[in-house]
Motif scaffolding. Structure first.
Motif, PDB file in Angstrom:
ATOM      1  N   SER A  61       0.825  -0.710   0.128  1.00  0.00           N
ATOM      2  CA  SER A  61      -0.101   0.004  -0.116  1.00  0.00           C
ATOM      3  C   SER A  61       0.747   1.584  -0.340  1.00  0.00           C
ATOM      4  N   ALA A  62       1.947   1.308   0.411  1.00  0.00           N
ATOM      5  CA  ALA A  62       2.574   2.629   0.396  1.00  0.00           C
ATOM      6  C   ALA A  62       3.576   2.448  -1.277  1.00  0.00           C
ATOM      7  N   LEU A  63       3.425   1.513  -1.212  1.00  0.00           N
ATOM      8  CA  LEU A  63       3.940   1.785  -2.455  1.00  0.00           C
ATOM      9  C   LEU A  63       2.537   2.751  -3.815  1.00  0.00           C
ATOM     10  N   VAL A  97       4.554  10.790   2.811  1.00  0.00           N
ATOM     11  CA  VAL A  97       5.033  10.480   1.403  1.00  0.00           C
ATOM     12  C   VAL A  97       5.458  12.382   1.233  1.00  0.00           C
ATOM     13  N   HIS A  98       4.233  12.684   1.623  1.00  0.00           N
ATOM     14  CA  HIS A  98       3.892  14.234   0.984  1.00  0.00           C
ATOM     15  C   HIS A  98       5.319  14.884   2.133  1.00  0.00           C
ATOM     16  N   MET A 320       7.715   6.398   7.430  1.00  0.00           N
ATOM     17  CA  MET A 320       8.007   7.776   6.291  1.00  0.00           C
ATOM     18  C   MET A 320       6.832   7.182   5.188  1.00  0.00           C
ATOM     19  N   ASN A 321       6.574   5.977   5.210  1.00  0.00           N
ATOM     20  CA  ASN A 321       6.054   5.820   3.489  1.00  0.00           C
ATOM     21  C   ASN A 321       7.092   6.092   2.281  1.00  0.00           C
ATOM     22  N   HIS A 322       7.895   5.277   2.907  1.00  0.00           N
ATOM     23  CA  HIS A 322       8.752   6.036   1.543  1.00  0.00           C
ATOM     24  C   HIS A 322      10.228   4.888   1.496  1.00  0.00           C
TER      25      HIS A 322
END
Length: 324
Positions: A61-63, A97-98, A320-322
């Motif tokens: 989901s992060a991707l 992400v931002h 950080m979903n990074h």
């Protein structure tokens, strides 16, 4: 009808399809992860869907959130259909992400940036509700005060305002209990208006509804998604879960047969990316390092526009979903 005229009409239609496919073929859509985009041949293809699957905790989901963010940043309208997570959680991940993107841009420009790593949830009523030590924060003023009390800046609030002004107007997050068929109808309606859209289905097994067996439901959903992407000439991301794997299977390179329910989710897709823990790199990391950055391999199992059969090494920062 005159046979010659009938032939010319068929030939004209064929020529148009050929031109769309080979002459006016749109460029792939970047996912926003440079190393992976490079191996994919520039990104994911248009007029088909891309399946993203993987082990739990590897960033499926992060991707999708990274792809959604960069698609919106580059002018697309993102339709995020969440069949599992509440919309507030998806929005929180997009904000992460931002924040990571702002940090990268400011570091490149030589501007100090104090990264805020606490998890922040933004509810549908636009109130920050950060959960930390049992304390619930419900207003921006309370959040700013909390940050100051703990010796942190209010970068999260700044990031949210920046996010709301820039990419958020191009992202719609729909927490839905409807079916994939409903989502496809919604996508077709919006795409027919001329909007360049990126639909994301998270995740397909929960949206494949009906009384049939799971295999049949997923096969039908896969065909509906494939036809929608082709007719609307848009890219699409479909998140899939994997079937329960044995201990030894988890060590092997993933294959389409590991997708849960129906191989059609892989066979119908133009591109298939399967995320896997990189156990070899994990051996050289301690527990503290693994909590903040997890080494993963993004296996490109299938790819219409570039290489396939390779594993792309990435680092996944869940906070950080990074991806790096």
């Amino acid at each position: 009808m005159d046979p010659t005229r009938a032939w010319l009409e068929v030939k004209q239609s064929t020529d148009i399809d050929f031109a769309r496919e080979y002459v006016m073929k749109p460029d792939p859509m970047p996912l926003g992860i440079p190393r992976l985009d490079a191996e994919l041949g520039g990104g994911i293809p248009v007029s088909t869907y891309t399946t993203v699957a993987g082990e739990p905790g590897t960033g499926k989901s992060a991707l999708a959130c990274v792809a959604a963010y960069y698609a919106a940043l580059n002018g697309r309208f993102v339709l995020y259909y969440s069949f599992e997570m509440p919309s507030s959680m998806v929005i929180s991940r997009l904000l992460s992400v931002h924040t990571a993107h702002r940090r990268e841009m400011e570091q490149m420009a030589g501007i100090p940036f104090q990264a805020q790593t606490k998890q922040v949830w933004w509810s549908s009523t636009e109130h920050i509700t950060e959960r930390n030590g049992g304390r619930r924060i419900q207003t921006e003023a309370e959040a700013a005060e909390y940050m100051r009390e703990h010796g942190s800046s209010d970068n999260v609030l700044v990031a949210w305002e920046d996010f709301r002004r820039t990419v958020w107007p191009r992202i719609a997050v729909m927490e839905t209990m409807e079916s994939v068929a409903w989502a496809c109808g919604h996508i077709q309606l919006l795409a027919s208006s001329g909007l360049g859209v990126l639909p994301i289905i998270d995740y397909v097994q929960l949206g494949a509804m009906g009384e049939e067996k799971e295999y049949e439901r997923l096969s039908t959903a896969s065909r509906q998604l494939q036809q929608t992407a082709k007719q609307c000439r848009i890219p699409m991301i479909v998140i899939s879960s994997m079937r329960n794997l044995g201990r030894e299977e988890r060590k092997e390179a993933p294959t389409l047969s590991m997708l849960r329910g129906s191989g059609n989710i892989g066979y119908d897709a133009g591109t298939v990316i399967m995320l896997q823990r990189d156990r070899e790199r994990e051996k050289g990391m301690d527990e503290h390092q693994l909590r903040s950055n997890k080494p993963v391999l993004a296996h490109i199992i299938k790819n219409r526009v570039g290489q396939s059969g390779i594993g792309v090494p990435l680092m996944f920062n869940g906070g950080m979903n990074h991806f790096e």
